[in-house]
Structures are given as structure tokens and as C-alpha cells.
Design a protein around this motif. Structure first.
Motif, PDB file in Angstrom:
ATOM      1  N   THR A  68       0.804  -1.139   0.033  1.00 38.11           N
ATOM      2  CA  THR A  68       0.178  -0.190   0.191  1.00 38.11           C
ATOM      3  C   THR A  68       0.832   1.300   0.011  1.00 38.11           C
ATOM      4  O   THR A  68       0.479   2.260  -0.680  1.00 38.11           O
ATOM      5  CB  THR A  68      -0.818  -0.095   1.308  1.00 38.11           C
ATOM      6  OG1 THR A  68      -1.813  -1.042   1.191  1.00 38.11           O
ATOM      7  CG2 THR A  68      -1.699   1.269   1.225  1.00 38.11           C
ATOM      8  N   SER A  99      -6.758   3.174   3.799  1.00 37.54           N
ATOM      9  CA  SER A  99      -6.327   1.910   3.576  1.00 37.54           C
ATOM     10  C   SER A  99      -5.428   1.288   4.300  1.00 37.54           C
ATOM     11  O   SER A  99      -5.557   0.092   4.561  1.00 37.54           O
ATOM     12  CB  SER A  99      -5.814   2.197   2.144  1.00 37.54           C
ATOM     13  OG  SER A  99      -6.509   2.761   1.082  1.00 37.54           O
ATOM     14  N   SER A 150     -12.917   4.196   2.963  1.00 36.94           N
ATOM     15  CA  SER A 150     -12.395   3.918   1.721  1.00 36.94           C
ATOM     16  C   SER A 150     -13.273   4.013   0.312  1.00 36.94           C
ATOM     17  O   SER A 150     -12.907   4.648  -0.701  1.00 36.94           O
ATOM     18  CB  SER A 150     -11.451   2.713   1.377  1.00 36.94           C
ATOM     19  OG  SER A 150     -12.404   1.466   1.300  1.00 36.94           O
ATOM     20  N   LEU A 205      -7.494  -1.074  -3.049  1.00 40.49           N
ATOM     21  CA  LEU A 205      -8.677  -1.077  -2.769  1.00 40.49           C
ATOM     22  C   LEU A 205      -9.319  -2.546  -2.846  1.00 40.49           C
ATOM     23  O   LEU A 205     -10.181  -3.123  -2.329  1.00 40.49           O
ATOM     24  CB  LEU A 205      -9.547  -0.051  -3.236  1.00 40.49           C
ATOM     25  CG  LEU A 205      -9.878   1.290  -2.082  1.00 40.49           C
ATOM     26  CD1 LEU A 205      -8.320   1.599  -2.145  1.00 40.49           C
ATOM     27  CD2 LEU A 205     -10.883   2.237  -2.769  1.00 40.49           C
TER      28      LEU A 205
END
Length: 496
Positions: free
Chosen positions: A88, A120, A139, A250
Motif C-alpha cells: 500500500t 487503506s 475507503s 482497494l
């Protein structure tokens, strides 16, 4: 340390949004600086990481939050979450560098992406169902505004479709979480306590219904067939960095939810649903590849390959539910492959979407038929796209091979019929080779004429992502050493 990692982007996002004195030209550098700091902090976590053992977390923090329902701010990492935390940070840093020249409301743009980065990271460290759900839902909100505010084409419609689909899925997820709370004794939302308590152990009907709600909620976010229809328009109309974050980060929230929540807390229900999950995985693999092969829009093609690649993960996790004698090692390999695939897909697909964004920024079209012979005026672009394509189709020496080899080695050993999904690799090779031939080979024509090659702001983030894919492909043990103990623990939990 984990709280600093989660809340640093959120605090800076609030400051950037609230302080008009921050110059637009400086806003992009703020995002780069914060993302770089996040990556350094997570690298420090990785350097000091020691496997915490079964049903335990490293760097654990817990503070009472809603005591009336036994919910706390509980965070921590293990071998399943730490790689996704690092991935991430890498994806957001690459996207931040790529977006440095953004001139469309840069302060709001930076604030929104920093918000997305914080929530996230929050998903991947959550050890409480309510904390997980809050970050999961936020998110969705953040990505809705990214697509609606900075997208192109039918961005407003695509953003609305994305929000309604994924928000409906999150409501199903919440229903499943409430079911876990109701049937646990004592009632709790703490993930580690729920894993230890093994709720619904002797209630197959209720366990199946709760798992169904959780599966639907996570499958929409993943997305798997038939819950994937929001994905192609969202990707096609999203801004480049929006597509990169959506695909790179995501989508992994859904598959991570399977390994963190559904499988260890509801092992009996997971075993009962195993063949259904495997079939969904195979259908997603083949459907995603076939539909991607039919696309003429490069960005839409890449979007459908995400359905294909996430299908491999679902296939592997479904195979873990087939608890057969002497297959524990094979099922552990399948889990390891699934987690490596989450990381690999994040790196490779982010690179592919950034490369597609270069076409849009130069020529305002993703139509592959509008190009030809692009390798002559843009050799660096052609080289990066070729490497990303070969990584995506699983060429040895790149991360995609490590992931897919383990997925199929583990899955086929447990359920030989899963070999059908190998056709997906062949179709992926066909669609990327067709794209390479159509866009890059032959005489220079159409939009390829006068096409400017990659410059530093584009080359460094894309090259960095592909370099990490190469590193994982050549020296996978650095990643596997973290994942494998956690995979073995998950297999034991599913088989109990």
C-alpha cells in the motif's frame, strides 16, 4: 508505531484541506513526502518483525472504544497483513510521484489521496470488526470523490455506480459482522477473540448465512463474478492515480477480509462453501480473461485482467477449504500464493494503469486502434509496458510467476479440476501480446506520431514498481519468509 502510520496521512490530509496558505505547487510534494515517510516507517516495522505465533499480532495496540459492545481500537500486523501494508505504501508513493504535475485543484487532490492512504492502511492493521468496517467504508467514500471529482468521460455515473454497488456490499458485510457478534459468547467484535471462540461451530445453518453475508460484502469489493460490473466503468472513467489506487490497494481489501475474517472465524462454513468458492474463482479467472481479450480500450482491458487475477486468489482460498488428509502443506502453499498474488497484482497493475494514463495525457484516448509503431518514438514506454505485460501474464523471473505457480501448485494438489483455470494464463498472454503488437509494432502511425517518451516523473514510479516485481521474482524468500508461517497458521485454523 501502527497508529502513527495510520493517522499521519489523515492528520496531514486535514491540514492540507484546512490551510489555504499551502501553495498548490507544494501540495503534490506534501503527498510525496508523507508517502515516503510511511514507506520508511513500514520498512522499519518489516526490519524488526518477528512472527508473533498463532492467533497473535506483532506491534499490537489496543484501546477501549465502544465498551458496551466490546469493541476496541485494536490494531496489529502478522505475515498476512504486513506485506499488504508495505505494498500500500509503495503504490501510494508511486502514485504521488506520478501526480506531481497535477494542476486540477491540487490541494483537494492531495488531501483526498492522503485520506485514502490512511484509511487503506487502517484496513490492513485492524484487529476489530468495527474498526475494520469503519476504514473499509471510508475507503469507498474517498474513492467516490476521486472518480467523481477528477475522472473523465462518464465519471459521475461511474462514481455513483461504484458507490452504490460497494456500499450495498458493505451493508451485507456489516450484517455478517453483527451475526458474528450475536452468536459469539461472550459477545465481542474483537477478531482475535472471535477466532479463539470459534462461534457458530455447531450451528451450520446460521454459520452458512453469516458467511454468505460476509462473502457477498467482500466479493463486491474484490470484485468477483457476478459482482464485478462496477469495476470496468469505474476504472475507465477514473483519473490515472485513482485507477492505480483502486486496483492496487482497494481491491485487496476484499481478499484480505477472506483471510483475516471469514476463513479463521468461520472454518466449518468455509469448508462447506469451498466448492462454491472454487467455482466462482474459476469463472472469474476465465470470464475476466475472455472479456479482456475482446476489449479495444486499453484501460478497460487492464480492468478486466483484474477480475481475472483476483479470481486466482479466490480459487486458491477456496481450495484451502477442502480439508483432505496429507494436503496441509499444499493448502499452505495455496494461501502463500494468494497473498503473494495480492502484492504482485498491486505492483504490476498499478504500473499498467500509470502506463495507460500516459496515453491519455498525451493523446486523450485509450483506443488501441488509434496507435501503431509506438516503440519507435517511445522506446522507454514500450520497454516498461512489455515488462509489465510479461509480469502480469506470469513470466518466470517476475512476481506474477511466483504467485501463480504457488496458487496452482497448492490448488491442483488438493483439487485437480482447478487446472482448468490454467487456461486463464494462456488467455492473458494472448491479450497482452495482442496489445503489444497493435500498439507498439509496425510502422509509426496515428496517435503514435510525435508521441513523447516517458520522462522522470513517469519513469521513476513505473520503473520502481516493476523493479520490485523483478526483485520478488528473483529473490522471493524475503517476502515468503514473512508470509509462510502465517499461511500455515491459517490452514490449521480452517482445518480445526
Amino acid at each position: 508505531m501502527l497508529s502513527v502510520i495510520v493517522f499521519l496521512p489523515l492528520i496531514v490530509a486535514a491540514v492540507v484541506a484546512a490551510v489555504p496558505a499551502i501553495r498548490p505547487t507544494a501540495a503534490g510534494w506534501v503527498w510525496v513526502a508523507v508517502s515516503a515517510a510511511e514507506l520508511i516507517l513500514i520498512t522499519g516495522l518489516w526490519a524488526g518483525y518477528v512472527d508473533p505465533g498463532p492467533n497473535r499480532l506483532a506491534y499490537e495496540e489496543q484501546v477501549p472504544w465502544i465498551p458496551g459492545v466490546s469493541s476496541s481500537y485494536h490494531v496489529g500486523v502478522d505475515g498476512l497483513s504486513l506485506p499488504l501494508l508495505a505494498m500500500t505504501a509503495v503504490v501510494f508513493l508511486a502514485s504521488a510521484i506520478y501526480a506531481l504535475k497535477n494542476s486540477d485543484r491540487p490541494r483537494a487532490h492531495t488531501a483526498l489521496f492522503l485520506f485514502l492512504e490512511g484509511v487503506s492502511l487502517g484496513v490492513f492493521v485492524s484487529a476489530d470488526l468495527i474498526v475494520f468496517f469503519v476504514f473499509f467504508d471510508l475507503s469507498i467514500v474517498g474513492m467516490y470523490f476521486v472518480i467523481a471529482g477528477w475522472g473523465h468521460g462518464n465519471a459521475a455515473r461511474s462514481a455513483l455506480k461504484f458507490f452504490l454497488y460497494t456500499f450495498l456490499g458493505s451493508l451485507a458485510l456489516l450484517l455478517g459482522f453483527i451475526g458474528l457478534y450475536v452468536f459469539s459468547d461472550p459477545h465481542t467484535f474483537d477478531i482475535l477473540e472471535l477466532v479463539a471462540a470459534h462461534p457458530l461451530e455447531n450451528n451450520p445453518v446460521a454459520g452458512g448465512l453469516v458467511l454468505a453475508a460476509i462473502l457477498v460484502g467482500l466479493a463486491v469489493k474484490t470484485p468477483t463474478v457476478p459482482f464485478h460490473t462496477w469495476l470496468p466503468p469505474a476504472h475507465t472513467d477514473a483519473p490515472t492515480t485513482g485507477s492505480a489506487v483502486l486496483a492496487g490497494v482497494l481491491l485487496k481489501m476484499g481478499t484480505y477480509g477472506f483471510v483475516r475474517i471469514a476463513m479463521p472465524i468461520l472454518p466449518e462454513a468455509w469448508r462447506s462453501w469451498a466448492w462454491v468458492i472454487i467455482i466462482i474463482g474459476i469463472v472469474s479467472v476465465l470470464y475476466g480473461a475472455f472479456v479482456a481479450l475482446a476489449q479495444t480500450n486499453l484501460k478497460r482491458m487492464i480492468a478486466y485482467t483484474s477480475v481475472n487475477h483476483m479470481g486466482y486468489i479466490i480459487l486458491a482460498l477456496g481450495a484451502v477449504g477442502l480439508v483432505i488428509d496429507d494436503t496441509a502443506q499444499a493448502r499452505s502453499v495455496a494461501v502463500t500464493g494468494a497473498v503473494v498474488q495480492m502484492v504482485s497484482h498491486g505492483l504490476i497493475t498499478t504500473a499498467l494503469f500509470l502506463l495507460a494514463g500516459v496515453l491519455q495525457s498525451r493523446s486523450r484516448t485509450y483506443d488501441m486502434g488509434s496507435y501503431g509503431g509506438l516503440a519507435a518514438p517511445a522506446p522507454r514506454y514500450a520497454a516498461m509496458f512489455a515488462i509489465a505485460s510479461f509480469a502480469s501474464l506470469g513470466l518466470p523471473g517476475l512476481s506474477g510467476f511466483i504467485a501463480e505457480f504457488q496458487i496452482f501448485a497448492g490448488s491442483i494438489a488438493v483439487a485437480p479440476i482447478t487446472a482448468i483455470a490454467l487456461l486463464g494464463i494462456l488467455l492473458t498472454a494472448a491479450l497482452f501480446l495482442r496489445a503489444l503488437q497493435q500498439v507498439f509494432t509496425g510502422p509509426t502511425q496515428g496517435q503514435s506520431a510525435g508521441f513523447a517518451d516517458l520522462h522522470g516523473r513517469e519513469l521513476w514510479p513505473i520503473g520502481g514498481l516493476l523493479a520490485l516485481s523483478l526483485l520478488i521474482g528473483v529473490v522471493p524468500q524475503t517476502l515468503l519468509a514473512v508470509i509462510e508461517p502465517a499461511s500455515a497458521t491459517l490452514v490449521n485454523l480452517v482445518g480445526r
